[in-house]
Scaffold this motif. Structure first.
Motif, mmCIF file in Angstrom:
data_model
loop_
_atom_site.group_PDB
_atom_site.id
_atom_site.type_symbol
_atom_site.label_atom_id
_atom_site.label_comp_id
_atom_site.label_asym_id
_atom_site.label_seq_id
_atom_site.Cartn_x
_atom_site.Cartn_y
_atom_site.Cartn_z
ATOM 1 N N ASP A 1 -6.927 -1.511 7.971
ATOM 2 C CA ASP A 1 -7.194 -2.072 6.649
ATOM 3 C C ASP A 1 -6.770 -3.533 6.552
ATOM 4 O O ASP A 1 -5.642 -3.883 6.930
ATOM 5 C CB ASP A 1 -6.428 -1.286 5.573
ATOM 6 C CG ASP A 1 -7.031 0.071 5.303
ATOM 7 O OD1 ASP A 1 -8.184 0.306 5.697
ATOM 8 O OD2 ASP A 1 -6.328 0.911 4.691
ATOM 9 N N ASP B 1 -13.783 -5.640 4.605
ATOM 10 C CA ASP B 1 -13.893 -4.187 4.620
ATOM 11 C C ASP B 1 -12.995 -3.593 5.694
ATOM 12 O O ASP B 1 -12.723 -4.236 6.727
ATOM 13 C CB ASP B 1 -15.341 -3.761 4.914
ATOM 14 C CG ASP B 1 -16.295 -4.176 3.803
ATOM 15 O OD1 ASP B 1 -15.879 -4.153 2.626
ATOM 16 O OD2 ASP B 1 -17.449 -4.540 4.125
ATOM 17 N N PRO B 2 -12.528 -2.367 5.489
ATOM 18 C CA PRO B 2 -11.761 -1.685 6.546
ATOM 19 C C PRO B 2 -12.605 -1.519 7.807
ATOM 20 O O PRO B 2 -13.843 -1.463 7.748
ATOM 21 C CB PRO B 2 -11.426 -0.326 5.918
ATOM 22 C CG PRO B 2 -11.550 -0.538 4.441
ATOM 23 C CD PRO B 2 -12.640 -1.554 4.259
ATOM 24 N N GLU C 1 -7.577 8.409 9.329
ATOM 25 C CA GLU C 1 -8.559 8.897 8.360
ATOM 26 C C GLU C 1 -9.383 9.982 9.043
ATOM 27 O O GLU C 1 -10.350 9.699 9.746
ATOM 28 C CB GLU C 1 -9.445 7.741 7.892
ATOM 29 C CG GLU C 1 -10.415 8.120 6.777
ATOM 30 C CD GLU C 1 -11.228 6.922 6.331
ATOM 31 O OE1 GLU C 1 -10.999 6.437 5.206
ATOM 32 O OE2 GLU C 1 -12.086 6.465 7.114
ATOM 33 N N LYS D 1 -3.647 -5.670 11.420
ATOM 34 C CA LYS D 1 -4.129 -4.902 10.270
ATOM 35 C C LYS D 1 -3.117 -3.825 9.894
ATOM 36 O O LYS D 1 -2.216 -3.488 10.661
ATOM 37 C CB LYS D 1 -5.462 -4.211 10.598
ATOM 38 C CG LYS D 1 -6.650 -5.148 10.746
ATOM 39 C CD LYS D 1 -7.078 -5.689 9.397
ATOM 40 C CE LYS D 1 -8.291 -6.584 9.550
ATOM 41 N NZ LYS D 1 -8.000 -7.802 10.312
ATOM 42 N N THR D 2 -3.329 -3.219 8.735
ATOM 43 C CA THR D 2 -2.545 -2.058 8.327
ATOM 44 C C THR D 2 -3.164 -0.805 8.938
ATOM 45 O O THR D 2 -4.357 -0.550 8.785
ATOM 46 C CB THR D 2 -2.511 -1.928 6.795
ATOM 47 O OG1 THR D 2 -1.906 -3.111 6.243
ATOM 48 C CG2 THR D 2 -1.702 -0.707 6.375
ATOM 49 N N ARG E 1 -8.338 3.944 10.931
ATOM 50 C CA ARG E 1 -8.819 2.912 10.016
ATOM 51 C C ARG E 1 -7.827 1.755 10.003
ATOM 52 O O ARG E 1 -6.625 1.962 9.822
ATOM 53 C CB ARG E 1 -8.969 3.481 8.606
ATOM 54 C CG ARG E 1 -9.762 2.577 7.663
ATOM 55 C CD ARG E 1 -9.855 3.184 6.285
ATOM 56 N NE ARG E 1 -8.655 2.913 5.497
ATOM 57 C CZ ARG E 1 -8.122 3.763 4.601
ATOM 58 N NH1 ARG E 1 -8.671 4.941 4.407
ATOM 59 N NH2 ARG E 1 -7.054 3.428 3.924
ATOM 60 N N GLU F 1 0.831 -1.200 0.000
ATOM 61 C CA GLU F 1 0.000 0.000 0.000
ATOM 62 C C GLU F 1 0.868 1.253 0.000
ATOM 63 O O GLU F 1 0.584 2.225 -0.715
ATOM 64 C CB GLU F 1 -0.923 -0.010 1.221
ATOM 65 C CG GLU F 1 -1.942 1.126 1.235
ATOM 66 C CD GLU F 1 -3.021 0.975 0.174
ATOM 67 O OE1 GLU F 1 -3.589 2.010 -0.236
ATOM 68 O OE2 GLU F 1 -3.285 -0.162 -0.260
ATOM 69 N N ARG G 1 -13.195 0.933 11.159
ATOM 70 C CA ARG G 1 -12.961 2.304 11.605
ATOM 71 C C ARG G 1 -13.321 2.445 13.078
ATOM 72 O O ARG G 1 -14.376 1.965 13.514
ATOM 73 C CB ARG G 1 -13.755 3.287 10.749
ATOM 74 C CG ARG G 1 -13.258 3.372 9.309
ATOM 75 C CD ARG G 1 -14.140 4.254 8.444
ATOM 76 N NE ARG G 1 -13.577 4.436 7.107
ATOM 77 C CZ ARG G 1 -13.727 3.548 6.116
ATOM 78 N NH1 ARG G 1 -14.414 2.423 6.314
ATOM 79 N NH2 ARG G 1 -13.189 3.772 4.936
ATOM 80 N N ARG H 1 -3.974 3.115 9.583
ATOM 81 C CA ARG H 1 -4.091 4.380 8.860
ATOM 82 C C ARG H 1 -4.921 5.363 9.666
ATOM 83 O O ARG H 1 -5.843 4.970 10.389
ATOM 84 C CB ARG H 1 -4.743 4.181 7.484
ATOM 85 C CG ARG H 1 -3.880 3.384 6.535
ATOM 86 C CD ARG H 1 -4.311 3.532 5.097
ATOM 87 N NE ARG H 1 -3.400 2.795 4.246
ATOM 88 C CZ ARG H 1 -2.219 3.240 3.860
ATOM 89 N NH1 ARG H 1 -1.808 4.436 4.215
ATOM 90 N NH2 ARG H 1 -1.434 2.507 3.099
#
Length: 215
Positions: free
Chosen positions: A186, A193-194, A179, A174-175, A184, A27, A196, A177
């Motif tokens: 990912d 699905d991501p 947002e 998970k990855t 989030r 990513e 949140r 992030r």
């Protein structure tokens, strides 16, 4: 000669390895090169591997090694050979803290077992191991039944694969992030699905540093 995108990706991987000792995620590579999908990254990685500029290290997620780099004149310069890995009998016993979900979060388990890991697979810092459960990280090479080798830390940058504790009760791999005002998490499987969460719901407990797979 490398194409422009191949050269950009090679330099990005080389610089990230120099900074952190860990390969960037697919990513991160996609974002750095402004590509539309990870499939473009896979093609570039394969081309660089075929031409002998990089190699993938077995049994480790996201593990790439840069073998040679072009200089400013376009000539290919082999990099200095890395130091020899630790001896084969140099084994570290890591705490094995149960199973970590690579899909839907599961209850965070704390066990009293340990896992023997070659020291060459580990970088600096304190580590522990978790057995992976689920298939949502398969596109990062992390499979059900693998052992994730985790470096303890409570911080993470965007694009890093982390162990995240949700609501102080459930853990997932998970990855990471940011947002807007949310966190989030990912997956690396298009079937998922991501997730949140509000920042106060998420506690980073470590970053992925390696992977051990038994056959």
């Amino acid at each position: 000669m490398l194409t422009r995108k191949q050269h950009e990706l090679l330099c990005f991987i080389h610089d990230r390895l120099g900074e952190t000792g860990v390969s960037p995620s697919f990513e991160e590579m996609k974002d750095a090169l402004d590509l539309k999908s990870k499939s473009g990254v896979h093609r570039l990685i394969s081309a660089l591997e075929e031409r002998g500029f990089i190699r993938r290290l077995p049994n480790r997620a996201r593990a790439l090694e840069v073998l040679r780099m072009p200089d400013k004149g376009g000539n290919v310069v082999p990099l200095k050979a890395p130091a020899l890995p630790a001896a084969a009998n140099d084994i570290v016993e890591l705490p094995l803290h149960g199973r970590i979900a690579a899909g839907t979060p599961i209850e965070a388990l704390q066990g009293n077992e340990s896992l023997a890991v070659p020291a060459a697979l580990l970088g600096p810092g304190e580590h522990y191991a978790l057995e992976v459960s689920g298939d949502s990280m398969v596109e990062e090479g992390i499979l059900d039944g693998d052992y994730a080798l985790i470096r303890k830390t409570d911080t993470a940058r965007d694009g890093e694969i982390v162990v995240a504790l949700i609501d102080n009760a459930e853990a997932t791999l998970k990855t990471f992030r940011r947002e807007g005002q949310m966190i989030r998490l990912d997956p690396a499987n298009r079937q998922y699905d991501p997730q949140r969460y509000r920042p106060e719901q998420v506690v980073v407990q470590g970053r992925l540093s390696g992977l051990l797979r038994r056959y």
